[in-house]
Design a protein around this motif. Sequence first.
Motif, short mmCIF file in Angstrom:
data_model
loop_
_atom_site.label_atom_id
_atom_site.label_comp_id
_atom_site.label_asym_id
_atom_site.label_seq_id
_atom_site.Cartn_x
_atom_site.Cartn_y
_atom_site.Cartn_z
N GLY A 157 37.69 34.70 41.31
CA GLY A 157 37.92 34.24 42.67
C GLY A 157 36.88 33.21 43.06
N ASP A 158 36.22 33.45 44.19
CA ASP A 158 35.20 32.51 44.65
C ASP A 158 33.79 32.98 44.30
N LYS A 159 33.69 33.92 43.34
CA LYS A 159 32.39 34.45 42.96
C LYS A 159 32.08 34.16 41.49
N LYS A 160 30.83 33.94 41.24
CA LYS A 160 30.36 33.68 39.89
C LYS A 160 29.43 34.82 39.45
N TYR A 161 29.77 35.45 38.33
CA TYR A 161 28.98 36.56 37.81
C TYR A 161 28.22 36.11 36.57
N THR A 162 26.97 36.49 36.50
CA THR A 162 26.13 36.16 35.36
C THR A 162 25.59 37.44 34.74
#
Length: 473
Positions: A157-162
Motif C-alpha cells: 500500500g502506502d507503507k514501506k517495510y524494511t
Amino acid sequence: MFSKLKKMIKGVVYNMLNRIDIAKELNIEIAMNDNMANAINLWSNMYNNSPPWINDEVVPLGIPGAIANELARLTTIEFKSEINNNEGLNEIYQELIDVLRINTEYACAKGGLIFKPYFNGKNIEIDLIHQDNFLPISYNAIGEITAAVFLEYKIIGDKKYTRLEYHDFKEGNYTIKNIAYVKSNLVKDNSLGKRTILASVPEWSQLQEEITINNITRPLFSYFKIPQANAIDVNSPLGVSCYAKASDLIKEADKQYSRILWEYEATEIAINASESLFVRKEDGTYELPKGKERLYRVFPWEDREGKRNLDTFSPDIRDSNLFNGLNNILRKVEFNCGLAYGTLSDINDVSKTATEIKTSRQRSYSTVKDIQKSLEKALKDLIVSMNDLATLYKLNVSPIDIDKDVSFDWDDSLVLDKDSELESMRNDVAAGILRPEIYLAKKYGVSEEEALKMMPDIEDSIKTKSPFDNLEE
C-alpha cells in the motif's frame, strides 16, 4: 516439490538506508567506509546505464554491462556442477545453476554476491543477495566475512517495510536476528522508520526475532568475491567491480561516443532555403515538401540581388578519426579489465603480432579462470551451509564430502585456443612423445577408454607410419 529460488529485491540501498542508523540499532560497527559505499553505488549506476556523467550531451555506450555480461558468459559457458549423493539438495542446487550466469553478471558488475540458504519451514531455499544489498560487519584473518547484515524491503500500500537480518558467526555459535521497520512510502529520506513486528509483512511472519545455533562449522552464507585487489579500501573484505579500474576510461569512452553521435547529427545533409520559397501556414510554420521536412532548414534571407536563396549543406564527416579515438580508449578499457583485445574494440584497426594476440588471449583466460576459482569456492561453501541447515532441521540428507561428492566441470573451449592446442598435441603424437588416445580424448571430449575403441586395429594402423597420417582435422 522444492520451491523456486527466492530473489531479494534489487536496488541501490546505500542511498536509501542510513548505515549509521543500522549500526546504532544493532549496536555494531559496519566494516565499510564511505569511499567503498560510494564506489558500489557508482558501479551499480554504471551497470544500470545511469552513471553520474550522463547529461543532455553525453549518452552511455553501455560498456559496463557489456564487460560484466562477457565475463559472466566466459565464466559459466556450459558450466556443470552436481551434488552426487543428495538428490534433494541437488535439486535445489540445480535451480541455482540455472540462473548462475545472470547472477555472475551482477557479481562482476557490483563486486560480489551472497549465496544465503535458509529453511522455509519445509525445505531449503537460497537467497541471492547483490553487493548493494548487504553490509559486512566482521571478517577473519584471511578476509572471509563472518558477520553481516542483509537488507530486504517490501512496499505494501502506502507503507514501506524494511527488514534487517543480522548474522554473526563466532567460534561455532551462530546468531541470527530479524528486525522490521515501517514508514510511509511517501517519505523519501533514508531513515528506517519505526520499529514494527515481523508479522506486519506476511512473508516475514514465520521468522524468529532471534535464534542461536550451536556447533555450526561456518557462516550460513557464502560470499562470491570478484578476485581483484581492492584499491578503494585495502582493509575491506569486499570485492570490487570487474570494471573498477576502468571507470574513468569508460567515462571518456561515453564522451567520445557522444562526440561521434554529434558529428553524424551536425554533418547531416540539409538544404538551407529562403522562407520565401515556401507557403507560410497559419501556425507560423512553412509547408515543406511532404516526407522531406527533415531535409529543409528555412531561413529569412535572400541574396543581394533579391533572388531567393537555396544552398546545400553537406560538410565532410570526421568519423574515421573519432572512431579511431574511441577504439584506442576501448583497448585501454579492455587491458584494465583483463579482457582480450577485440572484446570491445575493433581488433582489425591495429595490426598485431602473433605473440601480442597470444598474450592478449592469455590475459582474458587468466581473468576468467580467477573468477571461476572464486565462484567454485563460494559454491562449495554454499553446499556446506545447505547441508548444515538440512542436518539442523532433520531433513533427509547424507553427509557431504565436498571434494568427492560434488563435481565441477568448467568448459574452457571458448576461452582457450583449442585448435592450436590440438595441433600441438597432434604433432606430439606424430613425434611419438604422446599416446594417440590422449589426443582423441581431448579432441572429441571422451574418456581414454572410449578413445581407444575409436582407434583402428593394430593390423590396420601398422600399414601407416602414424595412426594420424590419414586423419583429417
